[in-house]
Scaffold this motif. Structure first.
Motif, PDB file in Angstrom:
ATOM      1  N   LEU A  50       0.750  -1.079  -0.034  1.00  0.00           N
ATOM      2  CA  LEU A  50       0.049  -0.056  -0.220  1.00  0.00           C
ATOM      3  C   LEU A  50       0.901   0.973  -0.115  1.00  0.00           C
ATOM      4  N   SER A  51       0.737   1.971  -0.916  1.00  0.00           N
ATOM      5  CA  SER A  51       1.627   3.319  -1.020  1.00  0.00           C
ATOM      6  C   SER A  51       1.076   4.262   0.017  1.00  0.00           C
ATOM      7  N   ARG A  52       2.117   5.225   0.268  1.00  0.00           N
ATOM      8  CA  ARG A  52       2.163   6.243   1.517  1.00  0.00           C
ATOM      9  C   ARG A  52       0.623   6.895   1.413  1.00  0.00           C
ATOM     10  N   SER A  53       0.053   7.301   0.111  1.00  0.00           N
ATOM     11  CA  SER A  53      -0.969   7.649   0.193  1.00  0.00           C
ATOM     12  C   SER A  53      -2.000   7.165   0.615  1.00  0.00           C
ATOM     13  N   GLY A  65      -7.475 -10.406  -6.359  1.00  0.00           N
ATOM     14  CA  GLY A  65      -8.753 -10.776  -6.341  1.00  0.00           C
ATOM     15  C   GLY A  65      -9.031 -11.559  -5.028  1.00  0.00           C
ATOM     16  N   ARG A  66      -8.104 -12.025  -4.082  1.00  0.00           N
ATOM     17  CA  ARG A  66      -8.261 -12.700  -2.969  1.00  0.00           C
ATOM     18  C   ARG A  66      -8.112 -12.007  -1.658  1.00  0.00           C
ATOM     19  N   PHE A  67      -6.778 -11.373  -1.998  1.00  0.00           N
ATOM     20  CA  PHE A  67      -6.246 -10.389  -0.607  1.00  0.00           C
ATOM     21  C   PHE A  67      -6.730  -9.165  -1.018  1.00  0.00           C
ATOM     22  N   THR A  68      -6.696  -8.470   0.191  1.00  0.00           N
ATOM     23  CA  THR A  68      -7.129  -6.890   0.114  1.00  0.00           C
ATOM     24  C   THR A  68      -6.133  -6.240   1.151  1.00  0.00           C
ATOM     25  N   VAL A  69      -5.434  -5.125   0.731  1.00  0.00           N
ATOM     26  CA  VAL A  69      -4.595  -4.480   1.579  1.00  0.00           C
ATOM     27  C   VAL A  69      -5.158  -3.304   1.849  1.00  0.00           C
ATOM     28  N   SER A  70      -5.408  -2.752   3.232  1.00  0.00           N
ATOM     29  CA  SER A  70      -5.837  -1.690   3.543  1.00  0.00           C
ATOM     30  C   SER A  70      -5.147  -0.759   4.941  1.00  0.00           C
ATOM     31  N   ARG A  71      -5.625   0.215   5.059  1.00  0.00           N
ATOM     32  CA  ARG A  71      -4.956   1.072   6.163  1.00  0.00           C
ATOM     33  C   ARG A  71      -5.951   1.672   7.196  1.00  0.00           C
ATOM     34  N   ASP A  72      -5.681   1.505   8.350  1.00  0.00           N
ATOM     35  CA  ASP A  72      -6.752   2.037   9.362  1.00  0.00           C
ATOM     36  C   ASP A  72      -5.936   3.150  10.357  1.00  0.00           C
ATOM     37  N   LYS A  73      -6.085   4.278  10.076  1.00  0.00           N
ATOM     38  CA  LYS A  73      -5.498   5.460  10.541  1.00  0.00           C
ATOM     39  C   LYS A  73      -5.684   5.382  11.920  1.00  0.00           C
TER      40      LYS A  73
END
Length: 126
Positions: A50-53, A65-73
């Motif tokens: 995941l990019s810095r943005s 399609g199977r994995f999802t990367v996300s950020r929780d601030k």
């Protein structure tokens, strides 16, 4: 930069796990974050990033399609949601991070990261 990976475990094929990478001592949003994995006898490989943005996720073809990367601030974490897991996803998973000039890119290379968390084992049984 200190990173802590968590969330590994044992799951049956087709199941799901969620890994988290937490940063202590600073905002994880200031870093590009990558997830890598290493199976026994194999080289460490890029899984997702995941990019810095926080707006540009990247995935290896094997997990798209199977994995999802996300950020929780609020939690100061970057998570990897892994669905439809396969036995070949079995590995030790590592989160890595680095400061990058670009807010929109990540590195898919192991040597593209200076900071690593400890690994967390993911085992998918058939």
């Amino acid at each position: 930069v200190q990173l802590q990976a968590s969330g590994g475990g044992v799951v049956q094929a087709g199941g799901s796990l969620r890994l988290s990478c937490a940063r202590s001592g600073g905002a994880i949003s200031s870093l590009a974050v990558g997830w890598f994995r290493q199976a026994p006898g194999k080289e460490r490989e890029f899984v997702a990033g995941l990019s810095r943005s926080g707006t540009r996720p990247y995935y290896a073809d094997s997990v798209k399609g199977r994995f999802t990367v996300s950020r929780d601030k609020d939690k100061n974490t970057v998570s990897l949601q892994m669905d439809s897991l396969k036995p070949e996803d079995t590995a030790v998973y590592y989160c890595a991070a680095d400061f990058r000039p670009s807010t929109l890119t990540v590195s898919t290379r192991v040597d593209g990261y200076n900071y690593w968390g400890q690994g967390t084992q993911v085992t998918v049984s058939s």
